[in-house]
Structure formats: structure tokens, C-alpha cells
Scaffold this active site. Structure first.
Site, short mmCIF file in Angstrom:
data_model
loop_
_atom_site.label_atom_id
_atom_site.label_comp_id
_atom_site.label_asym_id
_atom_site.label_seq_id
_atom_site.Cartn_x
_atom_site.Cartn_y
_atom_site.Cartn_z
N HIS A 219 30.13 50.01 39.21
CA HIS A 219 29.61 49.03 40.17
C HIS A 219 29.62 47.59 39.68
O HIS A 219 29.31 46.68 40.44
CB HIS A 219 28.18 49.36 40.58
C1 UD1 Z 1 22.92 44.24 41.07
C2 UD1 Z 1 22.75 43.49 39.75
C3 UD1 Z 1 23.33 44.31 38.61
C4 UD1 Z 1 22.77 45.71 38.59
C5 UD1 Z 1 22.92 46.35 39.96
C6 UD1 Z 1 22.23 47.69 39.95
C7 UD1 Z 1 22.85 41.04 39.86
C8 UD1 Z 1 23.67 39.85 39.58
N1 UD1 Z 1 23.48 42.22 39.77
O1 UD1 Z 1 24.30 44.37 41.31
O2 UD1 Z 1 23.04 43.68 37.39
O3 UD1 Z 1 23.47 46.45 37.64
O4 UD1 Z 1 22.31 45.52 40.95
O5 UD1 Z 1 22.72 48.55 40.91
O6 UD1 Z 1 21.69 40.92 40.16
N2 UD1 Z 1 24.58 46.67 48.80
C9 UD1 Z 1 24.20 47.51 49.82
N3 UD1 Z 1 22.95 48.04 49.81
C10 UD1 Z 1 22.06 47.77 48.83
C11 UD1 Z 1 22.44 46.93 47.79
C12 UD1 Z 1 23.69 46.38 47.78
O7 UD1 Z 1 24.99 47.76 50.73
O8 UD1 Z 1 20.94 48.29 48.88
C13 UD1 Z 1 25.94 46.06 48.80
C14 UD1 Z 1 26.01 44.76 49.58
O9 UD1 Z 1 27.26 44.63 50.13
C15 UD1 Z 1 25.88 43.72 48.50
C16 UD1 Z 1 26.63 44.39 47.32
O10 UD1 Z 1 26.31 45.77 47.46
O11 UD1 Z 1 26.45 42.51 48.84
C17 UD1 Z 1 26.19 43.92 45.97
O12 UD1 Z 1 24.78 43.96 45.86
P1 UD1 Z 1 24.02 42.99 44.85
O13 UD1 Z 1 22.58 43.33 44.84
O14 UD1 Z 1 24.38 41.57 45.11
O15 UD1 Z 1 24.65 43.34 43.46
P2 UD1 Z 1 24.84 44.72 42.76
O16 UD1 Z 1 26.29 44.99 42.59
O17 UD1 Z 1 24.03 45.78 43.40
N1 UDP Z 2 21.02 56.09 39.41
C1 UDP Z 2 20.50 56.85 40.47
N2 UDP Z 2 21.36 57.31 41.42
C2 UDP Z 2 22.70 57.08 41.37
C3 UDP Z 2 23.22 56.30 40.29
C4 UDP Z 2 22.34 55.81 39.35
O1 UDP Z 2 19.28 57.09 40.52
O2 UDP Z 2 23.42 57.54 42.27
C5 UDP Z 2 20.09 55.55 38.40
C6 UDP Z 2 20.44 55.85 36.97
O3 UDP Z 2 19.87 57.08 36.56
C7 UDP Z 2 19.87 54.66 36.23
C8 UDP Z 2 20.00 53.52 37.21
O4 UDP Z 2 20.18 54.13 38.49
O5 UDP Z 2 18.50 54.83 35.92
C9 UDP Z 2 21.19 52.68 36.86
O6 UDP Z 2 21.44 51.78 37.89
P1 UDP Z 2 22.80 50.99 38.02
O7 UDP Z 2 23.88 51.71 37.33
O8 UDP Z 2 22.96 50.70 39.47
O9 UDP Z 2 22.46 49.60 37.32
P2 UDP Z 2 22.49 49.07 35.80
O10 UDP Z 2 21.67 49.99 34.98
O11 UDP Z 2 23.91 48.99 35.39
O12 UDP Z 2 21.91 47.72 35.90
#
Ligand code: UD1
Ligand code: UDP
Length: 379
Positions: A219
């Protein structure tokens, strides 16, 4: 009054504000919330609304039985830029903090949510504690790296998970007080794995035999938002699937689901042998799936930690990691994004004994709340 508002010491109340907003932040703060509840300490949760889909947000509150956020911002997800998203969260956070006036706020990790929460508090002269402080990838392409550096520099209390992270903070010459506490993810895994083993039916539902499948997650912005990187990683997964006759389960993050569609890679990925794409899972199912997998391929920060804690070999689909502890003990392999190196990483990790021990400490939540209580009582 015409001046910009700051809060004076005598206006602040003896309570703790916790900022959440993304999946990993909710999970990593869950044991801290339990610890605060156990002690009867006054606290409240501010949810920035950065993550909003049920399976990225509410499912964790329901499953982990967490207190409802007292404040939740509803228009943040409409922003499609880092600045816009952070700005909205900052403005709303300031309003919430002006109402609550806590003596301290805690943020966890490196998402935009945490920068917004920490900055809002800092500007109002509220003390900031950074949980999971001191991590550094030294990769300036990553939005998370910008956030980590900024949050660490504006926090008074820096909860570093390990000795390596403490050293990073000293090198960065931060102003706050550093404590090595371990990472709360260890508490989250311990508290929830037992429940997952009792409740989760994910293996049966996906027809999986323990230790006979791989798990994949992807992601990161730099992995999935650039077509050449995403294609290269997927070619690596294809190569792995051609060399190992086992299922690869891929719970796909919404960002990745969207970019796969945008780059028209859905047809390519659907043809990768044995690859099964599923929706994001709740924590109990995910922990069950991860702990029973033979190997995980990921670009996630939290999953590098959890796989290390659970004794599952990890291949990291990135050029670097801010979790070098996992590499030092042999639990993780930095494969980058080239197909051949992803295959090599898989071979290497499958041939390695999973006999490392957890480098992320124990009882981090208890230690952090002890420090918070001591600090507040000294004020
Ligand atoms: C964010 C964090 C990242 C973290 C990740 C965990 C930042 C810069 N990035 O990235 O460090 O690892 O969360 O998962 O803060 N979207 C949905 N539903 C949701 C959330 C996101 O559809 O509930 C989609 C939307 O299109 C959105 C895109 O995902 O624009 C990215 O979401 P965003 O929260 O901006 O960044 P993440 O990639 O989730
Ligand atoms: N996780 C979850 N469901 C999923 C994928 C990840 O509950 O389908 C949990 C995972 O166990 C971990 C956290 O989400 O605790 C990691 O989140 P993510 O990889 O989105 O973000 P990051 O840790 O890279 O910031």
C-alpha cells in the site's frame, strides 16, 4: 481578543488526548486505551477521519471494543493532497483541543493524522508525546519520513521502541526527553492473538492449511502510485507464484485496489497463478492469517514488526526499512522492487530458521502510561 489563542497552564485539565485516524494507529493505540481504562485515567479519543471505510476503521473499534471517539472529522477524506488533508485535520484538531484542553496528547507513528494532531497541540502549548518515535528510513521520498522527523522535533516525550531508534533521536538532536519503551504492537499482538485463535474462521473460510500459503500486502505510496514500481513488484509476485506451488493471499488496501484499476493492471494480476485478492481484514482475522502463514511479502511497517514478533519470515518489498532491528536478527529481508530480488528474498527467507527473538520489548503500553502519569504529576 484579537491575539491568536494559546492555552495557559492553568486552563489545562488533567486528562490525556489520543489521536487516531489510520488503521495501524488504531491498532497500536488499542493497548494504550486499555491501560488507561484499567487505571481509571481520564482520556478521550480524537479521530481525524483519515481512514473512513468500515474495514479500515470502524471494524477495529468494534472488534477490539475500543471507546468511541469523542471527536471525529468527517470532511477529511475529501482532500486528495497531503497538504489539504493535513491542513483540514490540523484545523479541526485545534478546535477539538480548544474544547477539551488536555494536559497532554499522544500520537502514534508517522501518518499525516499524527503530524496534524501533534502540531495542533504544539501550537496551543499542550504537551505532545510521540509513541513509536525515532524511526528513520532516510528515504526522503516517503511522506512518513517527513512526518516522523517533524513530529519528533515538536514532541516533549519521545517513546522510542528500541536502542536503534533512541540513537536516531540523539543524532537528530531532538529537544524532548527520550524513553526506550518497546513498541505497543507487541501488546496488541499478545492481547489479540489469543482471541483470534478462538474466534477467527479465516483459515476455514479461505480454505487454507496453516504454513502452506504466503501472505501479501502492498500500500505504500512509492510502491503503488508509480506504475513502473507496482508492475515490477507484481512481476516479482508472479515469479514467486511460478516457483512455489502455494496460494498467495492478498488483502488489498483501498489505495492499491484503486491504483490497480487506474493503471489497468487488474487483468494482469488476476492471471497470476494461485494469487487470491480479498478485501482488507479485521485485526483478528489478519493476525490469524499472518501467524499461520509460511511467509509474508509486504511493504507495511506494522506487518514487518508483527511477522518478526510472530516468527513468520518477512520479505520487504521496499529499498529500505525504518525497522532495521528486524534485519539485524534475520527476521526480514529487504528485497526492493525488482522481480529477481523478490524471488531471491523469498528463497532466502524460506531457507532461514525462524529462531530470532522479539526486538520490540514488552509491556510498552504500561511503561508509556507510567511515564505520562509521572510527567503530569510533576507539573
Ligand atoms: C496512510 C499513511 C501511511 C500508512 C497507511 C496505513 C500517510 C501519509 N500515509 O496511507 O503511512 O501506512 O495510512 O494504512 O498518512 N482509502 C479508502 N478508504 C479508507 C482509507 C483510504 O478508500 O478508509 C483510499 C482513498 O482513495 C485514499 C487512499 O486510499 O485517497 C489513500 O489513503 P490515505 O489515508 O491518504 O493514505 P494511505 O495510503 O492509507
Ligand atoms: N492489518 C489488518 N488487516 C489487513 C491488513 C493489515 O488488520 O487487511 C493490520 C496489520 O496487522 C497491522 C496494520 O494493519 O497491525 C498495518 O497497517 P498498514 O500496513 O496499513 O500500515 P503501516 O503499518 O504500514 O503503517
Amino acid at each position: 481578543m484579537s491575539e491568536l489563542k494559546v492555552l495557559r497552564e492553568n486552563e489545562l485539565q488533567d486528562k490525556v488526548g489520543l489521536f487516531v485516524g489510520t488503521r495501524p494507529g488504531i491498532i497500536k493505540f488499542s493497548p494504550l486505551m486499555r491501560e488507561l481504562q484499567k487505571r481509571g485515567k481520564d482520556f478521550f479519543v480524537i479521530h481525524t477521519g483519515q481512514h473512513y471505510s468500515y474495514d479500515m476503521d470502524k471494524i477495529f473499534f468494534d472488534e477490539l471494543e475500543l471507546p468511541e471517539p469523542k471527536h471525529k472529522f468527517l470532511d477529511v477524506s475529501k482532500s486528495r493532497s497531503h497538504g489539504g488533508q493535513t491542513a483540514k485535520m490540523l484545523a479541526h484538531s485545534e478546535q477539538a483541543l480548544l474544547k477539551e484542553k488536555p494536559k497532554i496528547v499522544l500520537v502514534c507513528g508517522d501518518a499525516n493524522t499524527n503530524l496534524a494532531g501533534a502540531l495542533a497541540a504544539r501550537k496551543l502549548h499542550i504537551m505532545v508525546g510521540h509513541v513509536e518515535s525515532g524511526l528513520r528510513s532516510d528515504d526522503w521520498r516517503m511522506p512518513e519520513e517527513h512526518n516522523r522527523v517533524m513530529i519528533d522535533h515538536i514532541s516533549e516525550l519521545l517513546f522510542a521502541p528500541t536502542e536503534d531508534t533512541r540513537k536516531n533521536l540523539i543524532e537528530d538532536n531532538v529537544k524532548g526527553k527520550i524513553f526506550i519503551t518497546g513498541n505497543t504492537i507487541v501488546d496488541a499482538v499478545e492481547q489479540n492473538l489469543v482471541i483470534a485463535k478462538r474466534k477467527s474462521k479465516v483459515l476455514e473460510n479461505l480454505n487454507l492449511t496453516p504454513k502452506k500459503y504466503f501472505l501479501l500486502t502492498l500500500h505504500r505510496e512509492e510502491s503503488v502510485d508509480f506504475k513502473e514500481n507496482l508492475e515490477s513488484i507484481l512481476n516479482g509476485i508472479k515469479l514467486v507464484s511460478e516457483n512455489y506451488d502455494c496460494k498467495i493471499i492478498f488483502p488489498s488496501h483501498p489505495r492499491t485496489a484503486k491504483t490497480l484499476k487506474y493503471f489497468k493492471l487488474e487483468s494482469f494480476i488476476s492471471k497470476i497463478k494461485n494469487l487470491e485478492i480479498i478485501n482488507p481484514l479485521g485485526y483478528l482475522d489478519f493476525l490469524m492469517l499472518l501467524s499461520s502463514s509460511q511467509l509474508v511479502l509486504t511493504d507495511s511497517g506494522g506487518i514487518q514488526e508483527e511477522s518478526c514478533i510472530l516468527g513468520v519470515p518477512c520479505v520487504t518489498l521496499r529499498q529500505n526499512t525504518e525497522r532495521p532491528e528486524t534485519i539485524e536478527i534475520g527476521a526480514n529481508y529487504i528485497a526492493g522492487t525488482e522481480p529477481e530480488s523478490i524471488l531471491k528474498g523469498t528463497e532466502t527467507m524460506l531457507n532461514r530458521a525462524s529462531d530470532w527473538s522479539n526486538p520490540f520489548g514488552t509491556n510498552a503500553s504500561r511503561k508509556i502510561i507510567d511515564i505520562v502519569e509521572d510527567t503530569l504529576s510533576e507539573r
